[in-house]
Design a protein around this motif. Sequence first.
Motif, PDB file in Angstrom:
ATOM      1  N   LYS A   1       0.839  -1.194   0.000  1.00  0.00           N
ATOM      2  CA  LYS A   1       0.000   0.000   0.000  1.00  0.00           C
ATOM      3  C   LYS A   1       0.877   1.248   0.000  1.00  0.00           C
ATOM      4  CE  LYS A   1      -4.328  -1.434   0.276  1.00  0.00           C
ATOM      5  NZ  LYS A   1      -5.370  -0.994  -0.707  1.00  0.00           N
ATOM      6  N   VAL A   2       0.426   2.274  -0.688  1.00  0.00           N
ATOM      7  CA  VAL A   2       1.167   3.530  -0.720  1.00  0.00           C
ATOM      8  C   VAL A   2       0.277   4.643  -0.208  1.00  0.00           C
ATOM      9  CG1 VAL A   2       2.655   2.821  -2.631  1.00  0.00           C
ATOM     10  CG2 VAL A   2       0.501   3.996  -3.112  1.00  0.00           C
ATOM     11  N   THR A   3       0.907   5.687   0.260  1.00  0.00           N
ATOM     12  CA  THR A   3       0.163   6.830   0.778  1.00  0.00           C
ATOM     13  C   THR A   3      -0.062   7.853  -0.333  1.00  0.00           C
ATOM     14  OG1 THR A   3       2.159   8.051   1.385  1.00  0.00           O
ATOM     15  CG2 THR A   3       1.292   6.490   3.010  1.00  0.00           C
ATOM     16  N   GLU A   4      -0.978   8.769  -0.078  1.00  0.00           N
ATOM     17  CA  GLU A   4      -1.214   9.845  -1.043  1.00  0.00           C
ATOM     18  C   GLU A   4       0.036  10.686  -1.232  1.00  0.00           C
ATOM     19  OE1 GLU A   4      -4.543  12.203  -0.022  1.00  0.00           O
ATOM     20  OE2 GLU A   4      -5.996  10.539  -0.087  1.00  0.00           O
ATOM     21  N   ALA A   5       0.800  10.839  -0.144  1.00  0.00           N
ATOM     22  CA  ALA A   5       2.028  11.630  -0.237  1.00  0.00           C
ATOM     23  C   ALA A   5       3.037  10.969  -1.178  1.00  0.00           C
ATOM     24  CB  ALA A   5       2.648  11.801   1.154  1.00  0.00           C
TER      25      ALA A   5
END
Length: 370
Positions: free
Chosen positions: A44-48
Amino acid sequence: MKMKRMVPILVILVGLLLSVPYVARLHAQAQVTAEQLEKIRGRKVTEAEVREANDLMRKWTEYYKVMDKRRFHIKGEVVDEQGNRLTGVTMLVSKSVSGGWWQNDQSIFIGEYTINGIFEVRESGCEDVRLSFEKGGYYRQSIRFSDDAKANTREIQERIMKGLPVEEPLVGKEGLRIVMEKKGEQVHLGEHNTPLIYNMDGSGEVLDFDLPRTYPMRKVGDISDTDTKSLPPNCLYMIAEKDEVGNIALDTIYPRRIRVTIKGEPGSGFIVYKPRDRYQSGQKSLHEMKQAPESGYEPTMVLEAEDIKMFRTSGRVYGFPFYFKIKNNYGKGLITYCLVSKDGKTIFLSGSIFSNFKGSRNLESIIPLP
């Protein structure tokens, strides 16, 4: 020409993580999504992280847009081989402009100009500039300017990464000297263009100078049996060195040593030509060889593995240039290719040789040689 835009989005993403500069050559403003980034990173990746990836892609895209819009300022003179400035020279100017998405770069002809000794060229918004110089009685000279702007590449990268404004890089060249080479008496040369063959059992094919040039090759049962009538009286042949067990000796994938020999009347043979620049093209070497030496020919010339490796490097053809003499005729040649069969039992050696059949040592061809 470069096809810089035909890259799938998956490759874009892999390149983003592993080689961002390559991706940026797409000059695209496509946005990386979180789902796409997660497939590459496996988590999973963050919006940042998505914003960071897109910001990096945007900056590298901007960098290559800048680099594709160089400014050029080129000044110089055109002289003869004695250093005297030439008048009435025609200068042709063209440039390459980066294409768009799915497109090749575009070559644009700028114009034709008559110059008298000195010239100055200013162009902008392009990847490179090409200059060609022509004058009756002289050989055409061409030059290309492109990569000089790399000197300030790092500074441009740093400014873009910091969000600072940048100017298109300037490719400046002053004091350029174009030397025009005068043409001499040019002649038509005859060409032989077929490969020599040598098999591990000693058989092969030789070039027979007494056969028609349309196909001058003759099969020979034992090339190494030079004391018999197996070989034609006027021919060119090769023999490869063998190892201790009788196989053709190799240096990695190249023959370790090849001996190329001319059989003919006394005085026949080769003189190996030493180019002005070892890494210049074979075509340029042939162009330099305008007059054959009168004497000093040796029956055999030896090609080592290092010579053979130089035939083709990075897509360029260098070759192994030489003068030769046979049947009281002079010529020049260039060996450009050597292939060993998959089973290692056969070697093919090819190139081109050009002869002046009138007995003259003049080898200045009226037709540009390949």
